[in-house]
Design an enzyme around this catalytic site. Sequence first.
Site, PDB file in Angstrom:
ATOM      1  N   ALA A  82       0.812  -1.213   0.000  1.00  0.00           N
ATOM      2  CA  ALA A  82       0.000   0.000   0.000  1.00  0.00           C
ATOM      3  C   ALA A  82       0.848   1.267   0.000  1.00  0.00           C
ATOM      4  O   ALA A  82       0.433   2.294  -0.544  1.00  0.00           O
ATOM      5  CB  ALA A  82      -0.947   0.001   1.201  1.00  0.00           C
ATOM      6  N   THR A 251       9.930  -7.579 -12.358  1.00  0.00           N
ATOM      7  CA  THR A 251       9.376  -8.922 -12.473  1.00  0.00           C
ATOM      8  C   THR A 251       8.264  -9.125 -11.456  1.00  0.00           C
ATOM      9  O   THR A 251       8.456  -8.885 -10.252  1.00  0.00           O
ATOM     10  CB  THR A 251      10.471  -9.970 -12.259  1.00  0.00           C
ATOM     11  OG1 THR A 251      11.517  -9.765 -13.216  1.00  0.00           O
ATOM     12  CG2 THR A 251       9.916 -11.377 -12.394  1.00  0.00           C
ATOM     13  N   CYS A 336       4.360   1.766  11.604  1.00  0.00           N
ATOM     14  CA  CYS A 336       5.243   2.581  10.772  1.00  0.00           C
ATOM     15  C   CYS A 336       5.810   3.765  11.538  1.00  0.00           C
ATOM     16  O   CYS A 336       6.747   4.409  11.087  1.00  0.00           O
ATOM     17  CB  CYS A 336       4.498   3.082   9.541  1.00  0.00           C
ATOM     18  SG  CYS A 336       3.939   1.729   8.488  1.00  0.00           S
TER      19      CYS A 336
END
Length: 532
Positions: A82, A251, A336
Amino acid sequence: MSEAAAPSRRVVYLDNAATTPVDPRVVTAMLECLGPDATFANPASASHVFGRAASARVEQARAEVAALVHAAPEQIVFTSGATESNNLALLGALRFRRDRAQRHVVTSRTEHPAVLDACRQLEREGCAVTYLKPGVDGIVTPEQVAAALQPDTLLVSIMHVNNEIGVVQDVGAIGRLCRERGVLCHVDAAQGAGKLDLDVGRDGIDLLSLTAHKLHGPKGVGALCIRREPRLGLVPLQFGGGQERGLRSGTVPTHQVVGMGAAYRIAREAMATDMARIAGLRERLWRKLAELPGVLLNGHPTQRVAGILSISIEGVEGETLLLALDDLAVSSGSACASLHAQPSYVLRALGRSDRLAQSSLRLSLGRFTTPDEVDYAGDRIREEVTRLREGRGRRGAPSPRPQADARYTAEVYRRLHELPGAGSLETDAPVLMGRAGEREQGCEVALEFEVRDGRIAAAGFTAFGCPHLLAAASWLTERVRGWGREELAGWDWQEAARALEVPPAKSGRLLTLQDAVRDAVRNWPETKRSTV
């Protein structure tokens, strides 16, 4: 398995808002994409059967992610999570329209740092940002958003569910408002997807940020859902192979994407039953904690997601409480932001004082949380809050002061016994005092040094604050005997930080001790019989 990986005693995990354990069914799906006999190939390798098989699994996962938010598979762009999705949405949209007059963004003060820091970067690039202040219940109303819109507003970014307090914003009403005004609407749905119904078409959401690991999927994978009609242009953040419609080169990690798809499919199928059960457990936990006086619920009482309970507790120091609850995996706020010592900006935006913001707990439940764990956690929190308020030692041992961390209890309490109270050293020698900090701000230190013949003969302290501060004060007062004025003046708080291995993010708390030492140096007696 190491002791850290498998604790020998009971530890209850209540930090699902930080991350969730991966569902075993998701693990099974991911294992099908790992190993030489699995679907391991690069999904961009369309020239052989292995690559085409991997691509098919990726596209199946894309459809499963899209189905959860009622989008078309072509709208889903896989990212690393996110945080990247938020950055791609905000920076990508504004940079795509760099030459247009619309350079204004509206967001709220309680957004995730991934949105707030992206907005600050946009400000550095010449955009204007309006940060809406929520009500005391944490809600940002559609009326506030409407009032903030300007002729040059390009985008509104409002999160679906707040990651700290669990409050749910009416993103449907905000999205439809934006659609009517011709303004882009971005929603960070990291905490809300799979827990509440989202329909990007119905709700007028142009950009929707998603992640897997908040929903019992793997870490390191997420998605951005992008409006398809009319086409919404974005400038990519990275360049290379042009994967994911040229918006996210690199990738595609087949096993992680497949894990996200499985997690979103399971969430879609189990959402109603899972959320009803988790909401019941959250209320059960809240009822237990609400019986304690001075426990305050943070955020709206009903407009909230099932699994997050945020409380502030009067009369305790938050970090001390967290360390005392070493058999509970809980947090004081956003994962966070947990490396920073500042009080929660979300709680301060709601009007909580710094002290209450620092004395907060976030308890977050998930699919695998049990009633027994909830009851155990409620009892343990009540036990430790009561103990700290009463000033009792761990396991019922008496202590003269509250707020000491268990790992430092014996050392700290011994020093406090030697100093029953500030200014109470029983001696005919001068008593040198130094004070710093304020209890209302979360930390306070009072130092006392008995000075004989220009040297410190004895020392003691009283302190309020985090365990690192208490340990450092104890460490210092045990070492100053025989020091003179110059030695005391030359002491640096970093010596204690190194000796006690205080984490760098927490070492700033020791500045209060340094200030108390400097205050004592200023009060150093000129003669051995002087008083202060």
